[in-house]
Design a protein around this motif. Structure first.
Motif, PDB file in Angstrom:
ATOM      1  N   ARG A   1       0.812  -1.224   0.000  1.00 25.12           N
ATOM      2  CA  ARG A   1       0.000   0.000   0.000  1.00 25.12           C
ATOM      3  C   ARG A   1       0.840   1.267   0.000  1.00 25.12           C
ATOM      4  O   ARG A   1       0.360   2.317  -0.441  1.00 25.12           O
ATOM      5  CB  ARG A   1      -0.922   0.011   1.212  1.00 25.12           C
TER       6      ARG A   1
ATOM      7  N   ALA B   1       0.915   2.939  -3.369  1.00 25.27           N
ATOM      8  CA  ALA B   1      -0.353   3.121  -4.075  1.00 25.27           C
ATOM      9  C   ALA B   1      -0.760   4.592  -4.095  1.00 25.27           C
ATOM     10  O   ALA B   1      -0.715   5.273  -3.068  1.00 25.27           O
ATOM     11  CB  ALA B   1      -1.444   2.271  -3.422  1.00 25.27           C
ATOM     12  N   GLU B   2      -1.170   5.060  -5.261  1.00 28.70           N
ATOM     13  CA  GLU B   2      -1.564   6.462  -5.420  1.00 28.70           C
ATOM     14  C   GLU B   2      -2.750   6.827  -4.535  1.00 28.70           C
ATOM     15  O   GLU B   2      -2.768   7.912  -3.948  1.00 28.70           O
ATOM     16  CB  GLU B   2      -1.876   6.777  -6.886  1.00 28.70           C
ATOM     17  N   ASP B   3      -3.744   5.940  -4.432  1.00 31.19           N
ATOM     18  CA  ASP B   3      -4.901   6.261  -3.600  1.00 31.19           C
ATOM     19  C   ASP B   3      -4.511   6.387  -2.129  1.00 31.19           C
ATOM     20  O   ASP B   3      -5.019   7.235  -1.409  1.00 31.19           O
ATOM     21  CB  ASP B   3      -6.028   5.239  -3.788  1.00 31.19           C
ATOM     22  N   PHE B   4      -3.555   5.570  -1.699  1.00 30.76           N
ATOM     23  CA  PHE B   4      -3.055   5.646  -0.326  1.00 30.76           C
ATOM     24  C   PHE B   4      -2.337   6.971  -0.108  1.00 30.76           C
ATOM     25  O   PHE B   4      -2.584   7.676   0.863  1.00 30.76           O
ATOM     26  CB  PHE B   4      -2.109   4.478  -0.044  1.00 30.76           C
ATOM     27  N   ARG B   5      -1.453   7.323  -1.024  1.00 30.02           N
ATOM     28  CA  ARG B   5      -0.686   8.561  -0.900  1.00 30.02           C
ATOM     29  C   ARG B   5      -1.568   9.801  -0.976  1.00 30.02           C
ATOM     30  O   ARG B   5      -1.275  10.812  -0.363  1.00 30.02           O
ATOM     31  CB  ARG B   5       0.425   8.603  -1.942  1.00 30.02           C
ATOM     32  N   ALA B   6      -2.670   9.694  -1.719  1.00 31.37           N
ATOM     33  CA  ALA B   6      -3.588  10.824  -1.860  1.00 31.37           C
ATOM     34  C   ALA B   6      -4.578  10.905  -0.695  1.00 31.37           C
ATOM     35  O   ALA B   6      -5.284  11.897  -0.555  1.00 31.37           O
ATOM     36  CB  ALA B   6      -4.341  10.715  -3.174  1.00 31.37           C
TER      37      ALA B   6
ATOM     38  N   GLU C   1      -7.181   8.951  -0.237  1.00 33.60           N
ATOM     39  CA  GLU C   1      -8.543   8.649  -0.665  1.00 33.60           C
ATOM     40  C   GLU C   1      -9.227   7.727   0.342  1.00 33.60           C
ATOM     41  O   GLU C   1      -8.601   6.848   0.915  1.00 33.60           O
ATOM     42  CB  GLU C   1      -8.534   8.012  -2.053  1.00 33.60           C
ATOM     43  N   GLY C   2     -10.507   7.975   0.537  1.00 32.31           N
ATOM     44  CA  GLY C   2     -11.283   7.162   1.458  1.00 32.31           C
ATOM     45  C   GLY C   2     -11.234   7.642   2.899  1.00 32.31           C
ATOM     46  O   GLY C   2     -11.795   7.013   3.778  1.00 32.31           O
TER      47      GLY C   2
ATOM     48  N   ASN D   1      -4.393  12.540   6.811  1.00 30.27           N
ATOM     49  CA  ASN D   1      -3.857  11.300   6.246  1.00 30.27           C
ATOM     50  C   ASN D   1      -2.817  10.719   7.202  1.00 30.27           C
ATOM     51  O   ASN D   1      -1.635  10.634   6.894  1.00 30.27           O
ATOM     52  CB  ASN D   1      -3.271  11.569   4.858  1.00 30.27           C
TER      53      ASN D   1
END
Length: 187
Positions: free
Chosen positions: A16, A19-24, A26-27, A33
């Motif tokens: 993870r 992963a771009e979604d993790f770094r951004a 998201e969620g 963050n």
């Protein structure tokens, strides 16, 4: 469904980190963050091995920077007094007196300033570990509060030897819980 062991959880965390979604973030529903990877303190050696792998494989973990809070503390101490001097002072003044003196120069802002000097803002993902090693000198929830204004929305992952309920952290699964609601416990 069986509970995952520490190796499986660390493997998932490693995957993870890039992963771009993790770094951004998201969620996270506009939350900070900051993610807590809580683990059984008995698994400390597996976690240390994971950190070693992250530090050694810059290609796989590009942009990830790790900070051992105890090493950060020792670097702060080097500016004020040698560890040997601190130990000697403890013999004469007692632990409580020395702890109070240390917390006077090694406060949460000093930890953040030292990590900034060591490249925290150059990282794409920040991993904090050594939380148990630096206790009771520093407390995680206070360091995270001090980091929040300066980290420029980069993900922070805390490898935490204890419990995280989503609202409180409890070091070593034994100490009195401390409130910290800004982190998420999804790791």
């Amino acid at each position: 469904m069986s509970e995952k062991n520490i190796k499986e959880r660390l493997d998932e965390l490693g995957a993870r980190l890039g992963a771009e979604d993790f770094r951004a973030g998201e969620g996270l529903m506009n939350e900070a963050n900051i993610r807590i990877f809580a683990y059984d303190p008995a698994d400390e050696m597996a976690v240390r091995y994971f950190v070693k792998l992250v530090n050694e494989d810059a290609g796989k973990y590009k942009g990830v920077k790790t900070f051992n809070l105890f090493d950060v503390f020792l670097d702060i101490c080097d500016e004020y007094a040698s560890v040997t001097d601190i130990i000697e002072e403890e013999k004469y003044s007692g632990s409580e007196s020395v702890l109070e003196a240390i917390q006077g120069f090694a406060d949460n802002k000093a930890f953040v300033q030292k990590m900034l000097e060591q490249g925290m803002n150059d990282a794409e993902v920040i991993i904090l570990y050594g939380v148990g090693e630096v206790y009771p000198i520093a407390r995680l929830h206070l360091i995270l509060s001090a980091i929040q204004p300066v980290r420029l929305q980069k993900p922070v992952v805390v490898l935490y030897p204890g419990e995280f309920t989503g609202e409180q952290v409890r070091l070593f699964n034994k100490l009195t819980p401390s409130s910290y609601y800004r982190a998420t416990a999804n790791l």
